[in-house]
Design a protein around this motif. Structure first.
Motif, PDB file in Angstrom:
ATOM      1  N   ALA A   9      22.120 -18.807  -9.807  1.00  0.00           N
ATOM      2  CA  ALA A   9      22.471 -18.345 -11.155  1.00  0.00           C
ATOM      3  C   ALA A   9      23.628 -19.167 -11.705  1.00  0.00           C
ATOM      4  O   ALA A   9      23.613 -19.578 -12.871  1.00  0.00           O
ATOM      5  N   LYS A  10      24.610 -19.427 -10.854  1.00  0.00           N
ATOM      6  CA  LYS A  10      25.782 -20.192 -11.281  1.00  0.00           C
ATOM      7  C   LYS A  10      25.428 -21.667 -11.489  1.00  0.00           C
ATOM      8  O   LYS A  10      25.774 -22.256 -12.513  1.00  0.00           O
ATOM      9  N   ALA A  11      24.698 -22.261 -10.544  1.00  0.00           N
ATOM     10  CA  ALA A  11      24.383 -23.697 -10.607  1.00  0.00           C
ATOM     11  C   ALA A  11      23.486 -24.042 -11.792  1.00  0.00           C
ATOM     12  O   ALA A  11      23.644 -25.102 -12.405  1.00  0.00           O
ATOM     13  N   ARG A  12      22.550 -23.166 -12.118  1.00  0.00           N
ATOM     14  CA  ARG A  12      21.596 -23.458 -13.197  1.00  0.00           C
ATOM     15  C   ARG A  12      21.897 -22.684 -14.478  1.00  0.00           C
ATOM     16  O   ARG A  12      21.101 -22.699 -15.412  1.00  0.00           O
ATOM     17  N   ASP A  13      23.012 -21.991 -14.499  1.00  0.00           N
ATOM     18  CA  ASP A  13      23.412 -21.194 -15.654  1.00  0.00           C
ATOM     19  C   ASP A  13      22.291 -20.234 -16.078  1.00  0.00           C
ATOM     20  O   ASP A  13      21.916 -20.154 -17.252  1.00  0.00           O
ATOM     21  N   LEU A  14      21.771 -19.497 -15.101  1.00  0.00           N
ATOM     22  CA  LEU A  14      20.719 -18.509 -15.342  1.00  0.00           C
ATOM     23  C   LEU A  14      21.341 -17.120 -15.378  1.00  0.00           C
ATOM     24  O   LEU A  14      22.313 -16.850 -14.676  1.00  0.00           O
ATOM     25  N   ASP A  15      20.783 -16.254 -16.183  1.00  0.00           N
ATOM     26  CA  ASP A  15      21.291 -14.895 -16.323  1.00  0.00           C
ATOM     27  C   ASP A  15      20.113 -13.927 -16.283  1.00  0.00           C
ATOM     28  O   ASP A  15      19.319 -13.866 -17.229  1.00  0.00           O
ATOM     29  N   ALA A  16      20.007 -13.174 -15.194  1.00  0.00           N
ATOM     30  CA  ALA A  16      18.894 -12.233 -15.029  1.00  0.00           C
ATOM     31  C   ALA A  16      18.867 -11.202 -16.155  1.00  0.00           C
ATOM     32  O   ALA A  16      17.797 -10.811 -16.606  1.00  0.00           O
ATOM     33  N   GLY A  17      20.030 -10.781 -16.631  1.00  0.00           N
ATOM     34  CA  GLY A  17      20.085  -9.805 -17.721  1.00  0.00           C
ATOM     35  C   GLY A  17      19.444 -10.325 -18.991  1.00  0.00           C
ATOM     36  O   GLY A  17      18.656  -9.630 -19.643  1.00  0.00           O
ATOM     37  N   LYS A  18      19.762 -11.563 -19.345  1.00  0.00           N
ATOM     38  CA  LYS A  18      19.175 -12.170 -20.542  1.00  0.00           C
ATOM     39  C   LYS A  18      17.675 -12.382 -20.372  1.00  0.00           C
ATOM     40  O   LYS A  18      16.900 -12.169 -21.304  1.00  0.00           O
ATOM     41  N   ILE A  19      17.273 -12.795 -19.180  1.00  0.00           N
ATOM     42  CA  ILE A  19      15.854 -13.047 -18.912  1.00  0.00           C
ATOM     43  C   ILE A  19      15.054 -11.753 -19.027  1.00  0.00           C
ATOM     44  O   ILE A  19      14.016 -11.706 -19.690  1.00  0.00           O
ATOM     45  N   VAL A  20      15.547 -10.676 -18.419  1.00  0.00           N
ATOM     46  CA  VAL A  20      14.843  -9.391 -18.480  1.00  0.00           C
ATOM     47  C   VAL A  20      14.801  -8.871 -19.912  1.00  0.00           C
ATOM     48  O   VAL A  20      13.792  -8.338 -20.355  1.00  0.00           O
ATOM     49  N   ARG A  21      15.896  -9.035 -20.621  1.00  0.00           N
ATOM     50  CA  ARG A  21      15.933  -8.578 -22.017  1.00  0.00           C
ATOM     51  C   ARG A  21      14.875  -9.310 -22.839  1.00  0.00           C
ATOM     52  O   ARG A  21      14.147  -8.703 -23.626  1.00  0.00           O
ATOM     53  N   GLU A  22      14.755 -10.616 -22.641  1.00  0.00           N
ATOM     54  CA  GLU A  22      13.776 -11.408 -23.388  1.00  0.00           C
ATOM     55  C   GLU A  22      12.343 -11.069 -22.954  1.00  0.00           C
ATOM     56  O   GLU A  22      11.463 -10.882 -23.788  1.00  0.00           O
ATOM     57  N   LEU A  23      12.108 -10.984 -21.657  1.00  0.00           N
ATOM     58  CA  LEU A  23      10.765 -10.672 -21.156  1.00  0.00           C
ATOM     59  C   LEU A  23      10.369  -9.231 -21.443  1.00  0.00           C
ATOM     60  O   LEU A  23       9.188  -8.902 -21.457  1.00  0.00           O
ATOM     61  N   GLY A  24      11.350  -8.381 -21.689  1.00  0.00           N
ATOM     62  CA  GLY A  24      11.078  -6.986 -22.022  1.00  0.00           C
ATOM     63  C   GLY A  24      10.237  -6.831 -23.275  1.00  0.00           C
ATOM     64  O   GLY A  24       9.587  -5.810 -23.464  1.00  0.00           O
ATOM     65  N   LYS A  25      10.225  -7.851 -24.116  1.00  0.00           N
ATOM     66  CA  LYS A  25       9.395  -7.807 -25.324  1.00  0.00           C
ATOM     67  C   LYS A  25       7.914  -7.677 -24.974  1.00  0.00           C
ATOM     68  O   LYS A  25       7.152  -7.069 -25.710  1.00  0.00           O
ATOM     69  N   HIS A  26       7.522  -8.247 -23.838  1.00  0.00           N
ATOM     70  CA  HIS A  26       6.118  -8.175 -23.414  1.00  0.00           C
ATOM     71  C   HIS A  26       5.710  -6.754 -23.021  1.00  0.00           C
ATOM     72  O   HIS A  26       4.527  -6.420 -23.054  1.00  0.00           O
TER      73      HIS A  26
END
Length: 139
Positions: free
Chosen positions: A88-105
């Motif tokens: 998450a730190k090395a690739r600047d990934l954020d599970a919270g943002k990803i889930v929020r975005e995928l939650g649209k599906h």
């Protein structure tokens, strides 16, 4: 009745742990290398607490793990995303943002920490689309 209820609850908890362990073993064989990391998506028949336990167990066994699991139990959709802290730190990934975005599906939303997040929605039929769309975040 209370004693019997207590015994049955303990038995049920044991069965859920065993089911989770079995699903975890099956999922280990499906982890693949994608963009230099261990990647796993899938739909499982577990409740959110069991998914979280499973995600952290797999995270302790595999370095650089990116995991997204969905569940459609009880007519409700759940997405859980686990990202190894280093990844998450090395690739600047954020599970919270990803889930929020995928939650649209799944007609919902969610959030959490950069390394683990959960979201819920009312459209379990959207889980496969969310699982398919997650690879875009790794490019």
């Amino acid at each position: 009745l209370q004693d019997e209820n207590t015994v049955l609850k303990k038995e049920l908890e044991g069965l859920i742990r065993e089911k989770s362990r079995f699903i975890g073993e099956e999922l280990k064989g499906r982890i693949k290398k994608v963009h230099g990391l261990n990647f796993l998506t899938g739909q499982v028949d577990l409740d959110p607490a069991a998914i979280k336990d499973l995600a952290f167990q797999l995270g302790s066994e595999f370095d650089n793990l990116f995991l997204l699991l969905g569940s459609g139990r009880g007519g409700k959709a759940v997405l859980s995303c686990y990202i190894s802290k280093e990844l998450a730190k090395a690739r600047d990934l954020d599970a919270g943002k990803i889930v929020r975005e995928l939650g649209k599906h799944i007609q919902g939303g969610g959030g959490g920490q950069p390394f683990f997040a959960t979201g819920g929605g009312k459209n379990p039929s959207g889980i496969p689309k969310a699982l398919e769309a997650v690879e875009e975040y790794l490019k």
